[in-house]
Write a protein that holds these residues in place. Sequence first.
Motif, PDB file in Angstrom:
ATOM      1  N   GLN A 196       0.834  -1.207   0.000  1.00  0.00           N
ATOM      2  CA  GLN A 196       0.000   0.000   0.000  1.00  0.00           C
ATOM      3  C   GLN A 196       0.867   1.255   0.000  1.00  0.00           C
ATOM      4  OE1 GLN A 196      -2.232  -0.734   3.580  1.00  0.00           O
ATOM      5  NE2 GLN A 196      -4.013  -1.525   2.483  1.00  0.00           N
ATOM      6  N   MET A 197       1.898   1.278   0.853  1.00  0.00           N
ATOM      7  CA  MET A 197       2.735   2.467   0.966  1.00  0.00           C
ATOM      8  C   MET A 197       3.596   2.664  -0.274  1.00  0.00           C
ATOM      9  SD  MET A 197       1.439   3.417   3.662  1.00  0.00           S
ATOM     10  CE  MET A 197       2.301   4.976   3.633  1.00  0.00           C
ATOM     11  N   PHE A 198       4.087   1.569  -0.853  1.00  0.00           N
ATOM     12  CA  PHE A 198       4.870   1.673  -2.087  1.00  0.00           C
ATOM     13  C   PHE A 198       3.994   2.240  -3.204  1.00  0.00           C
ATOM     14  CE2 PHE A 198       6.787   0.170  -6.020  1.00  0.00           C
ATOM     15  CZ  PHE A 198       8.147   0.420  -5.811  1.00  0.00           C
ATOM     16  N   ALA A 199       2.737   1.764  -3.283  1.00  0.00           N
ATOM     17  CA  ALA A 199       1.816   2.260  -4.306  1.00  0.00           C
ATOM     18  C   ALA A 199       1.516   3.742  -4.104  1.00  0.00           C
ATOM     19  CB  ALA A 199       0.518   1.445  -4.273  1.00  0.00           C
ATOM     20  N   LEU A 200       1.391   4.176  -2.837  1.00  0.00           N
ATOM     21  CA  LEU A 200       1.175   5.594  -2.561  1.00  0.00           C
ATOM     22  C   LEU A 200       2.377   6.411  -3.021  1.00  0.00           C
ATOM     23  CD1 LEU A 200      -0.387   7.935  -1.339  1.00  0.00           C
ATOM     24  CD2 LEU A 200       0.534   7.315   0.917  1.00  0.00           C
ATOM     25  N   GLY A 201       3.572   5.889  -2.789  1.00  0.00           N
ATOM     26  CA  GLY A 201       4.778   6.576  -3.264  1.00  0.00           C
ATOM     27  C   GLY A 201       4.795   6.711  -4.772  1.00  0.00           C
ATOM     28  N   GLU A 202       4.345   5.667  -5.467  1.00  0.00           N
ATOM     29  CA  GLU A 202       4.290   5.730  -6.932  1.00  0.00           C
ATOM     30  C   GLU A 202       3.287   6.777  -7.406  1.00  0.00           C
ATOM     31  OE1 GLU A 202       5.543   1.433  -8.711  1.00  0.00           O
ATOM     32  OE2 GLU A 202       3.537   1.543  -7.810  1.00  0.00           O
ATOM     33  N   ARG A 203       2.154   6.893  -6.699  1.00  0.00           N
ATOM     34  CA  ARG A 203       1.170   7.921  -7.055  1.00  0.00           C
ATOM     35  C   ARG A 203       1.752   9.310  -6.873  1.00  0.00           C
ATOM     36  NH1 ARG A 203      -3.754   6.646  -3.368  1.00  0.00           N
ATOM     37  NH2 ARG A 203      -4.283   8.779  -4.011  1.00  0.00           N
ATOM     38  N   LEU A 204       2.485   9.515  -5.780  1.00  0.00           N
ATOM     39  CA  LEU A 204       3.117  10.812  -5.550  1.00  0.00           C
ATOM     40  C   LEU A 204       4.172  11.096  -6.615  1.00  0.00           C
ATOM     41  CD1 LEU A 204       3.527  10.660  -1.660  1.00  0.00           C
ATOM     42  CD2 LEU A 204       1.877  12.016  -2.956  1.00  0.00           C
ATOM     43  N   ARG A 207       9.481  13.386   8.327  1.00  0.00           N
ATOM     44  CA  ARG A 207       9.204  13.319   9.773  1.00  0.00           C
ATOM     45  C   ARG A 207       8.308  12.126  10.050  1.00  0.00           C
ATOM     46  NH1 ARG A 207       8.188  13.120  14.704  1.00  0.00           N
ATOM     47  NH2 ARG A 207       7.687  14.935  16.014  1.00  0.00           N
ATOM     48  N   SER A 208       8.621  11.359  11.074  1.00  0.00           N
ATOM     49  CA  SER A 208       7.821  10.199  11.437  1.00  0.00           C
ATOM     50  C   SER A 208       7.836  10.028  12.946  1.00  0.00           C
ATOM     51  CB  SER A 208       8.376   8.925  10.767  1.00  0.00           C
ATOM     52  OG  SER A 208       7.713   7.762  11.260  1.00  0.00           O
ATOM     53  N   ASN A 246       5.524   2.670  11.480  1.00  0.00           N
ATOM     54  CA  ASN A 246       5.481   3.970  10.807  1.00  0.00           C
ATOM     55  C   ASN A 246       6.783   4.246  10.058  1.00  0.00           C
ATOM     56  OD1 ASN A 246       2.958   4.289  11.940  1.00  0.00           O
ATOM     57  ND2 ASN A 246       3.698   5.458  13.673  1.00  0.00           N
ATOM     58  N   LEU A 247       7.905   3.874  10.664  1.00  0.00           N
ATOM     59  CA  LEU A 247       9.195   4.041   9.989  1.00  0.00           C
ATOM     60  C   LEU A 247       9.261   3.159   8.741  1.00  0.00           C
ATOM     61  CD1 LEU A 247      11.479   4.027  13.164  1.00  0.00           C
ATOM     62  CD2 LEU A 247      11.009   5.992  11.692  1.00  0.00           C
ATOM     63  N   GLU A 248       8.780   1.914   8.860  1.00  0.00           N
ATOM     64  CA  GLU A 248       8.761   1.009   7.716  1.00  0.00           C
ATOM     65  C   GLU A 248       7.833   1.531   6.618  1.00  0.00           C
ATOM     66  OE1 GLU A 248      10.396  -2.481   7.202  1.00  0.00           O
ATOM     67  OE2 GLU A 248      11.592  -0.878   8.066  1.00  0.00           O
ATOM     68  N   SER A 249       6.687   2.084   7.014  1.00  0.00           N
ATOM     69  CA  SER A 249       5.761   2.653   6.036  1.00  0.00           C
ATOM     70  C   SER A 249       6.410   3.798   5.280  1.00  0.00           C
ATOM     71  CB  SER A 249       4.488   3.147   6.741  1.00  0.00           C
ATOM     72  OG  SER A 249       3.743   2.081   7.281  1.00  0.00           O
ATOM     73  N   THR A 250       7.139   4.626   6.005  1.00  0.00           N
ATOM     74  CA  THR A 250       7.819   5.767   5.379  1.00  0.00           C
ATOM     75  C   THR A 250       8.869   5.293   4.383  1.00  0.00           C
ATOM     76  OG1 THR A 250       7.478   7.070   7.392  1.00  0.00           O
ATOM     77  CG2 THR A 250       9.132   7.866   5.842  1.00  0.00           C
ATOM     78  N   ARG A 251       9.629   4.280   4.752  1.00  0.00           N
ATOM     79  CA  ARG A 251      10.653   3.749   3.846  1.00  0.00           C
ATOM     80  C   ARG A 251      10.017   3.172   2.581  1.00  0.00           C
ATOM     81  NH1 ARG A 251      12.605   1.507   8.966  1.00  0.00           N
ATOM     82  NH2 ARG A 251      14.322   2.792   9.713  1.00  0.00           N
ATOM     83  N   CYS A 252       8.904   2.481   2.736  1.00  0.00           N
ATOM     84  CA  CYS A 252       8.225   1.908   1.562  1.00  0.00           C
ATOM     85  C   CYS A 252       7.690   3.005   0.651  1.00  0.00           C
ATOM     86  CB  CYS A 252       7.086   0.995   2.015  1.00  0.00           C
ATOM     87  SG  CYS A 252       7.630  -0.533   2.820  1.00  0.00           S
ATOM     88  N   LEU A 253       7.125   4.060   1.244  1.00  0.00           N
ATOM     89  CA  LEU A 253       6.622   5.173   0.443  1.00  0.00           C
ATOM     90  C   LEU A 253       7.762   5.837  -0.337  1.00  0.00           C
ATOM     91  CD1 LEU A 253       3.998   7.813   1.278  1.00  0.00           C
ATOM     92  CD2 LEU A 253       6.257   8.587   0.585  1.00  0.00           C
ATOM     93  N   LEU A 254       8.879   6.049   0.335  1.00  0.00           N
ATOM     94  CA  LEU A 254      10.024   6.677  -0.336  1.00  0.00           C
ATOM     95  C   LEU A 254      10.562   5.798  -1.462  1.00  0.00           C
ATOM     96  CD1 LEU A 254      11.894   8.091   2.793  1.00  0.00           C
ATOM     97  CD2 LEU A 254      10.699   9.413   1.043  1.00  0.00           C
ATOM     98  N   ILE A 300      19.273   9.305   3.341  1.00  0.00           N
ATOM     99  CA  ILE A 300      17.865   9.526   3.677  1.00  0.00           C
ATOM    100  C   ILE A 300      17.727   9.517   5.187  1.00  0.00           C
ATOM    101  CG2 ILE A 300      15.525   8.609   3.517  1.00  0.00           C
ATOM    102  CD1 ILE A 300      16.220   7.454   0.814  1.00  0.00           C
ATOM    103  N   ILE A 301      17.376  10.658   5.759  1.00  0.00           N
ATOM    104  CA  ILE A 301      17.236  10.800   7.207  1.00  0.00           C
ATOM    105  C   ILE A 301      15.758  10.986   7.542  1.00  0.00           C
ATOM    106  CG2 ILE A 301      17.819  12.177   9.231  1.00  0.00           C
ATOM    107  CD1 ILE A 301      20.411  12.989   7.822  1.00  0.00           C
ATOM    108  N   ILE A 302      15.232  10.091   8.359  1.00  0.00           N
ATOM    109  CA  ILE A 302      13.855  10.209   8.828  1.00  0.00           C
ATOM    110  C   ILE A 302      13.892  10.803  10.235  1.00  0.00           C
ATOM    111  CG2 ILE A 302      11.722   8.984   9.352  1.00  0.00           C
ATOM    112  CD1 ILE A 302      12.558   6.832   7.376  1.00  0.00           C
ATOM    113  N   HIS A 303      13.425  12.017  10.382  1.00  0.00           N
ATOM    114  CA  HIS A 303      13.473  12.705  11.664  1.00  0.00           C
ATOM    115  C   HIS A 303      12.375  12.185  12.592  1.00  0.00           C
ATOM    116  CE1 HIS A 303      16.363  15.789  10.245  1.00  0.00           C
ATOM    117  NE2 HIS A 303      15.743  15.611   9.089  1.00  0.00           N
ATOM    118  N   THR A 304      12.739  11.941  13.839  1.00  0.00           N
ATOM    119  CA  THR A 304      11.786  11.480  14.850  1.00  0.00           C
ATOM    120  C   THR A 304      11.946  12.327  16.106  1.00  0.00           C
ATOM    121  OG1 THR A 304      13.344   9.840  15.733  1.00  0.00           O
ATOM    122  CG2 THR A 304      11.866   9.116  13.973  1.00  0.00           C
ATOM    123  N   ASP A 305      11.087  12.084  17.075  1.00  0.00           N
ATOM    124  CA  ASP A 305      11.158  12.781  18.356  1.00  0.00           C
ATOM    125  C   ASP A 305      11.098  11.750  19.466  1.00  0.00           C
ATOM    126  OD1 ASP A 305      11.329  14.774  20.205  1.00  0.00           O
ATOM    127  OD2 ASP A 305       9.522  15.844  19.566  1.00  0.00           O
TER     128      ASP A 305
END
Length: 228
Positions: free
Chosen positions: A88-96, A119-120, A126-134, A146-151
């Motif tokens: 799902q996240m990879f497909a969203l990345g392709e749409r973007l 930001r994640s 959530n981190l895995e989802s972000t990586r798949c989208l990217l 590629i740096i994913i900023h967190t808090d």
Amino acid sequence: MITGGFSMRLWTPVGVLTSLAYCLHQRRVALAELQGADDQRPVDRSLLKLKMVQVVFRHGARSPLKPLPLEEQGGMFAGQLTKVGMQQMFALGERLRKNYVEDIPFLSPTFNPQEVFIRSTNIFRNLESTRCLLAGLFQCQKEGPIIIHTDEADSEVLYPNYQSCWSLRQRTRGRRKAASLQPGISEDLKKVKEGMGIDSSDEVDFFILLDNVAAEQEKTGSCRFHGS
């Protein structure tokens, strides 16, 4: 979250609302200038230029946060991103990519850390989802790290934070138990648990049942809803 040129400081509720209000104001000003005071002709979109994109997304399909008793997870951890969720996240990345790389040349075809801020929350799904989208957005091509900023968990603002917000804890204390004690709810829950073969002593409520049903529907592709 992916933004073009934002720092972490702007990812507070006030910062986000302020930036959105500013962007809307600037857009209204630009439209007014193009149309003129008495001119109601349609705006020539070729005169407009995209300056910034903010993408806010949730994680993909996941396993239940609390599996039902006697139910197998198939070797997965509670709340883990599933294979369907990754797709799902990879497909969203392709749409973007189609929107902001191919149709509108706003982003470079390869990841450039000067163009994108990510930001994640510091939760694995959530981190895995972000990586798949990217991966879908940039097709695994990059020009820099590629740096994913967190808090930290105690200061996170991207989800209801019971650790750091005393007022939130007070307002929500006992609500889940109170909901289960509503007239008819406890009786219905008892019948459902008996029908599913769940022992009456097991701590299972309708929230847990809904989460498991939603996760199962995502797995079979029959539902798009998922929880937190």
